[in-house]
Design a protein around this motif. Structure first.
Motif, PDB file in Angstrom:
ATOM      1  N   PHE A 539      -1.955   2.317 -11.630  1.00 32.94           N
ATOM      2  CA  PHE A 539      -1.414   3.681 -11.550  1.00 32.94           C
ATOM      3  C   PHE A 539      -2.505   4.701 -11.249  1.00 32.94           C
ATOM      4  CE2 PHE A 539       2.213   1.964 -14.160  1.00 32.94           C
ATOM      5  CZ  PHE A 539       3.164   2.139 -13.173  1.00 32.94           C
ATOM      6  N   ASP A 540      -3.702   4.437 -11.720  1.00 37.86           N
ATOM      7  CA  ASP A 540      -4.814   5.329 -11.407  1.00 37.86           C
ATOM      8  C   ASP A 540      -5.101   5.328  -9.904  1.00 37.86           C
ATOM      9  OD1 ASP A 540      -7.034   7.086 -12.178  1.00 37.86           O
ATOM     10  OD2 ASP A 540      -8.303   5.396 -11.587  1.00 37.86           O
ATOM     11  N   LEU A 541      -5.122   4.139  -9.306  1.00 40.36           N
ATOM     12  CA  LEU A 541      -5.345   4.046  -7.863  1.00 40.36           C
ATOM     13  C   LEU A 541      -4.166   4.624  -7.083  1.00 40.36           C
ATOM     14  CD1 LEU A 541      -6.929   0.471  -7.594  1.00 40.36           C
ATOM     15  CD2 LEU A 541      -8.080   2.667  -7.327  1.00 40.36           C
ATOM     16  N   ALA A 542      -2.948   4.448  -7.598  1.00 42.29           N
ATOM     17  CA  ALA A 542      -1.778   5.023  -6.920  1.00 42.29           C
ATOM     18  C   ALA A 542      -1.871   6.539  -6.892  1.00 42.29           C
ATOM     19  CB  ALA A 542      -0.496   4.577  -7.626  1.00 42.29           C
ATOM     20  N   ASN A 543      -2.345   7.149  -7.976  1.00 43.66           N
ATOM     21  CA  ASN A 543      -2.532   8.600  -7.990  1.00 43.66           C
ATOM     22  C   ASN A 543      -3.592   9.042  -6.991  1.00 43.66           C
ATOM     23  OD1 ASN A 543      -0.638   9.457  -9.877  1.00 43.66           O
ATOM     24  ND2 ASN A 543      -1.959   8.931 -11.608  1.00 43.66           N
ATOM     25  N   LYS A 544      -4.672   8.268  -6.912  1.00 40.97           N
ATOM     26  CA  LYS A 544      -5.734   8.608  -5.959  1.00 40.97           C
ATOM     27  C   LYS A 544      -5.205   8.503  -4.519  1.00 40.97           C
ATOM     28  CE  LYS A 544      -9.603   7.198  -8.907  1.00 40.97           C
ATOM     29  NZ  LYS A 544     -10.707   6.215  -9.116  1.00 40.97           N
ATOM     30  N   ASP A 545      -4.414   7.477  -4.246  1.00 37.48           N
ATOM     31  CA  ASP A 545      -3.841   7.338  -2.906  1.00 37.48           C
ATOM     32  C   ASP A 545      -2.947   8.526  -2.568  1.00 37.48           C
ATOM     33  OD1 ASP A 545      -5.119   4.962  -2.577  1.00 37.48           O
ATOM     34  OD2 ASP A 545      -3.345   3.694  -2.701  1.00 37.48           O
ATOM     35  N   LEU A 546      -2.202   8.973  -3.565  1.00 39.45           N
ATOM     36  CA  LEU A 546      -1.269  10.069  -3.329  1.00 39.45           C
ATOM     37  C   LEU A 546      -1.998  11.352  -2.964  1.00 39.45           C
ATOM     38  CD1 LEU A 546       1.805  10.439  -3.452  1.00 39.45           C
ATOM     39  CD2 LEU A 546       1.541  11.205  -5.821  1.00 39.45           C
ATOM     40  N   GLN A 547      -3.185  11.523  -3.503  1.00 42.23           N
ATOM     41  CA  GLN A 547      -3.956  12.747  -3.271  1.00 42.23           C
ATOM     42  C   GLN A 547      -4.955  12.626  -2.120  1.00 42.23           C
ATOM     43  OE1 GLN A 547      -5.753  13.446  -7.092  1.00 42.23           O
ATOM     44  NE2 GLN A 547      -3.770  13.425  -8.153  1.00 42.23           N
ATOM     45  N   GLU A 563       2.814   8.895  16.937  1.00 50.67           N
ATOM     46  CA  GLU A 563       3.100   9.742  15.787  1.00 50.67           C
ATOM     47  C   GLU A 563       2.505   9.129  14.522  1.00 50.67           C
ATOM     48  OE1 GLU A 563       6.954  11.023  13.064  1.00 50.67           O
ATOM     49  OE2 GLU A 563       7.244  10.280  15.111  1.00 50.67           O
ATOM     50  N   PRO A 564       1.638   9.847  13.826  1.00 55.97           N
ATOM     51  CA  PRO A 564       1.067   9.280  12.594  1.00 55.97           C
ATOM     52  C   PRO A 564       2.098   9.247  11.472  1.00 55.97           C
ATOM     53  CG  PRO A 564       0.319  11.524  12.878  1.00 55.97           C
ATOM     54  CD  PRO A 564       1.100  11.174  14.123  1.00 55.97           C
ATOM     55  N   GLU A 565       2.071   8.196  10.702  1.00 58.74           N
ATOM     56  CA  GLU A 565       2.962   8.062   9.542  1.00 58.74           C
ATOM     57  C   GLU A 565       2.081   7.790   8.340  1.00 58.74           C
ATOM     58  OE1 GLU A 565       6.089   4.759   8.612  1.00 58.74           O
ATOM     59  OE2 GLU A 565       7.027   6.307   9.836  1.00 58.74           O
ATOM     60  N   SER A 566       1.878   8.794   7.520  1.00 57.57           N
ATOM     61  CA  SER A 566       0.927   8.696   6.427  1.00 57.57           C
ATOM     62  C   SER A 566       1.648   8.591   5.098  1.00 57.57           C
ATOM     63  CB  SER A 566       0.003   9.924   6.416  1.00 57.57           C
ATOM     64  OG  SER A 566      -0.924   9.838   5.357  1.00 57.57           O
ATOM     65  N   GLY A 567       1.049   7.861   4.178  1.00 56.90           N
ATOM     66  CA  GLY A 567       1.618   7.727   2.845  1.00 56.90           C
ATOM     67  C   GLY A 567       0.679   6.922   1.980  1.00 56.90           C
ATOM     68  N   PRO A 568       0.916   6.919   0.678  1.00 58.73           N
ATOM     69  CA  PRO A 568       0.038   6.169  -0.213  1.00 58.73           C
ATOM     70  C   PRO A 568       0.156   4.668   0.029  1.00 58.73           C
ATOM     71  CG  PRO A 568       1.965   6.937  -1.400  1.00 58.73           C
ATOM     72  CD  PRO A 568       2.023   7.569  -0.037  1.00 58.73           C
ATOM     73  N   LEU A 569      -0.955   3.991  -0.112  1.00 54.86           N
ATOM     74  CA  LEU A 569      -0.957   2.536   0.022  1.00 54.86           C
ATOM     75  C   LEU A 569      -0.224   1.892  -1.136  1.00 54.86           C
ATOM     76  CD1 LEU A 569      -2.030   0.042   1.526  1.00 54.86           C
ATOM     77  CD2 LEU A 569      -4.092   0.195   0.133  1.00 54.86           C
ATOM     78  N   LEU A 570      -0.399   2.440  -2.347  1.00 51.20           N
ATOM     79  CA  LEU A 570       0.196   1.882  -3.555  1.00 51.20           C
ATOM     80  C   LEU A 570       1.324   2.795  -4.033  1.00 51.20           C
ATOM     81  CD1 LEU A 570      -3.055   0.854  -5.464  1.00 51.20           C
ATOM     82  CD2 LEU A 570      -1.601  -0.583  -4.025  1.00 51.20           C
ATOM     83  N   PRO A 571       2.550   2.334  -4.078  1.00 50.25           N
ATOM     84  CA  PRO A 571       3.644   3.172  -4.575  1.00 50.25           C
ATOM     85  C   PRO A 571       3.608   3.269  -6.095  1.00 50.25           C
ATOM     86  CG  PRO A 571       4.466   0.984  -4.058  1.00 50.25           C
ATOM     87  CD  PRO A 571       3.020   0.996  -3.644  1.00 50.25           C
TER      88      PRO A 571
END
Length: 755
Positions: A539-547, A563-571
């Motif tokens: 969850f710590d890494l998921a938060n970092k991915d989100l930011q 077209e770029p499609e960006s999002g966190p690696l870890l949901p």
């Protein structure tokens, strides 16, 4: 034609085929009429031929008039020709319904009659049957002289041989003389001492029926009595009759039944409304909506709720953790002013009756196979070592160029461990497991290639020296204490976790590629984590991915209008929670590829699956729903039109080219169109990215088409994968470029976060 309405009916799709079937029925009646006329002429005779003083042979013959024989041969030849014409017309009619006459090679769409399966399977390579869908080709395959169904195979071989006989101009109708039971009228003083009966056979020439021994010597005169033998008309072609009821009439009944069923099955295959309705109903019954995994927490004690709120607010992750005695861990957060929680269950219960250590190992591998894909999970293998045997690891997971060497350690105690004893066991087995895993990597994987079976029981060649390995130890203890930190691994990156955390990762990500990437990511950080806290780290890494800011695209993508499609690696929520059905559609595509009969090297299939599994788990639900709806739209295209929609992905910063295509129907022609389109798009990708050989990047194309059948599958999945050099010369490439520029542009997306 008075009988036409009986066999055509309304509505019928393959009318021409039914007209030929009706004509075949008329010729069958004509054959029966002519046979009755021949029989009235008395063309059969029987007589005795003396061979010794007390032995005589009973013979028979069939001698119709030339005119009647010629008439019945012509009627039978017309009969088998109309049977074949009916099947030819059904095949052509189905192809026309699929693709129209625009691209159809009419002369390559007739009913083949093949005596060997390989001969039939080679037909598409010669351009035959390209207007049929694969399921329709399978209908033809099931109705061949080589058919595994004995009834169908016998009668289709008979038809094929009869056509060959008719085309050669030979006598087509003959008589089958059955097994005789002679009953001679012997004069007084004579007795039948013995009789030898001949086997049934053709009566195209005079045939011996039996050998009779009469005592005393029988006078040489015409046989008197009843030869008691049946004579039946047959087509003069093998397979020959098996019993007294196996005659021309019965065989034609059977053959016409097969042909009628063949026409009806092809007609049914052309009715695709039900397939569209099933897809549409699925989309409507399970609308795109997230599954809520964070549920309101009810507190019995207000002080406990206040304490939980305080812990949430003070946490860097905005979450508090509560664990109970059953091993269930609950993460709590604030949503809309309320405390909500998500339970992380304990490791799954083990099946009874199995040895504990083996059960834990099997459960650890099974979790990866169930939530990832069984194809990526390889079983241990026992190999000789010196005078003994050695098992290669407790499991191996490989996706693309990354792998996990797995060791599983289980502790089962009749008397619960003390906290100190449990701590000692965990630390000792973490160290021992890592040592064993590194030994497996060094001595088995990096020393050369080997073959291991995956969880589907299929052999997969493992080029271990080209795989980046991380050793992973999974520990299973009934009551692990807190604040246990395995010693730092001086030999390199590694990961140690509890079985509960292992199952959490697979349930959360549901992708072998994603879990292997995660393991490599945390191993590279080389930070020792407390046992039981892998979910915290996740969850710590998921938060970092989100930011984290989006990664930059390669320049060629900007220039190409991707077209770029960006999002966190870890949901933060399970990968399927965003849209359960959409995620299942994507997973079903992978399962289709895994389950399809494949004659090539299983390693190639696993590599193909690994490429598709690179799609980021955070994008799969949306992609699956998109494909379902495009499949519906393509299947609803007006009659005579082919609708095709593409979704292109450039994954791993443009190192992998994927396409997902939906098409209204699938035929050999359309498969070739899809292949040409994919190779053209691949060549454009190679040119834009300035790719250089001799090692070229991969392109993988997935084609989905509605499956008009009554089984559980709603679509057919076709895959093409290649890392070959560019396919077309400049002139052909630019010609195709102009063709594709005249249709709607492709939907091209760069998946930024799949690293």
């Amino acid at each position: 034609m008075p009988q036409l309405a009986e066999h055509v009916g309304a509505p019928r799709l393959l009318v021409s085929a039914r007209i030929h079937l009706s004509r075949a029925l008329e010729q069958r009646r004509e054959c029966i009429r002519l046979w009755n006329e021949i029989r009235r002429d008395g063309p059969f005779s029987a007589w005795l031929v003396e061979t010794s003083e007390d032995t005589a042979e009973l013979w028979c013959a069939y001698r119709p008039t030339d005119a009647l024989q010629r008439a019945v041969d012509e009627a039978a030849a017309e009969l088998v020709a109309e049977v074949k014409n009916a099947m030819d017309a059904a095949v052509l009619g189905a192809a026309v319904a699929n693709v129209g006459f625009g691209i159809l090679a009419v002369d390559k769409h007739s009913m083949p009659l093949c005596f060997e399966a390989t001969e039939f399977d080679d037909l598409p390579y010669d351009g035959q049957l390209m207007g049929l869908r694969p399921d329709q080709v399978n209908v033809l395959r099931d109705v061949q002289p080589f058919a595994r169904d004995g009834f169908v195979g016998v009668h289709m071989r008979h038809l094929a041989q009869a056509i060959i006989r008719a085309q050669a101009g030979g006598e087509l109708v003959s008589i089958w003389a059955g097994r005789a039971n002679p009953q001679p009228n012997l004069p007084d003083g004579y007795a039948l001492a013995s009789i030898t009966i001949d086997e049934p056979g053709l009566l195209d020439v005079p045939k011996r029926l039996a050998i009779l021994t009469v005592s005393p010597r029988l006078p040489p005169e015409t046989f008197s009595g009843n030869p008691s033998v049946y004579f039946d008309p047959i087509l003069n072609a093998p397979p020959w009759p098996l019993d007294a009821d196996d005659n021309l009439n019965r065989r034609m009944d059977a053959l016409l039944t097969i042909v009628r069923t063949f026409i009806e099955v092809l007609e049914q295959s052309l009715r695709t409304d039900k397939a569209t309705d099933r897809l549409d109903a699925l989309d409507a019954l399970m609308p795109s909506a997230p599954t809520e995994v964070w549920l309101p927490v009810r507190f019995d004690d207000p002080d406990q709720e206040e304490e939980s709120r305080r812990a949430i607010l003070e946490s860097d992750q905005g979450m508090a953790i509560y664990g109970n005695d059953d091993g269930v861990m609950t993460y709590m957060a604030l949503r809309g002013g309320r405390v909500v929680g998500r339970e992380i269950p304990a490791a799954e219960a083990l099946p009874p009756g199995e040895q504990y250590g083996s059960a834990v190992e099997n459960a650890t591998r099974a979790a990866a196979g169930r939530w990832g894909l069984p194809d990526f999970v390889l079983r241990p293998k026992v190999v000789p070592k010196g005078s003994g045997l050695r098992e290669i690891g407790d499991g191996t997971i490989v996706s693309g160029g990354r792998g996990i060497a797995l060791q599983v350690k289980a502790r089962s105690t009749a008397t619960p461990d003390s906290a100190e004893r449990a701590r000692s066991w965990l630390l000792k087995n973490a160290t021992a497991g890592l040592k064993q895993a590194r030994g497996t990597i060094r001595t088995s994987f990096q020393s050369g290639g080997m073959t291991l079976d995956n969880l589907r029981g299929r052999p997969v060649r493992l080029a271990g020296s080209r795989v980046a390995w991380v050793p992973v130890v999974v520990l299973d203890h009934p009551s692990p204490p807190r604040e246990v930190f395995p010693a730092a691994d001086a030999d390199g990156p590694s990961v140690v976790m509890l079985r509960r955390d292992w199952e959490f990762l697979w349930n959360q990500l549901r992708s072998a590629s994603a879990v292997v990437d995660y393991v490599h990511r945390v191993a590279a950080e080389n930070e020792t984590a407390e046992l039981g806290s892998e979910t915290h780290r996740y969850f710590d890494l998921a938060n970092k991915d989100l930011q984290a800011p989006p990664s930059a695209l390669p320049d060629w993508m900007y220039d190409g209008g991707v077209e770029p499609e960006s999002g966190p690696l870890l949901p933060k929520d399970p990968a399927s929670a965003r849209d359960e059905l959409g995620f299942r559609v994507f997973q079903r595509v992978l399962e289709d590829i895994a389950a399809t009969d494949f004659t090539g090297d299983e390693t190639d299939r696993v590599q193909m699956l690994a490429h598709i599994d690179r799609v980021a788990v955070t994008n799969r639900a949306e992609l699956g729903r998109l494909l379902l709806r495009r499949l519906i739209a393509c299947s609803q295209a007006p009659e005579g039109q082919l609708r095709v929609e593409h979704r292109l992905l450039y994954v791993d910063h443009g190192e992998l080219h994927l396409s997902f295509t939906c098409m209204g129907k699938l035929t050999g022609y359309y498969q070739e169109m899809f292949r040409t389109w994919l190779l053209h798009r691949r060549q454009r990708f190679l040119m834009q990215s300035d790719a250089k050989g001799p090692i070229w990047p991969w392109s993988v194309g997935v084609l989905l088409t509605p499956r008009p059948s009554t089984d559980d599958r709603l679509w057919d999945t076709t895959v093409i994968a290649t890392n070959a050099p560019p396919e077309f010369d400049d002139d052909e490439y630019h010609r195709l470029d102009a063709v594709y520029a005249s249709v709607a542009p492709d939907d091209e997306v760069a998946d930024l976060q799949a690293v």
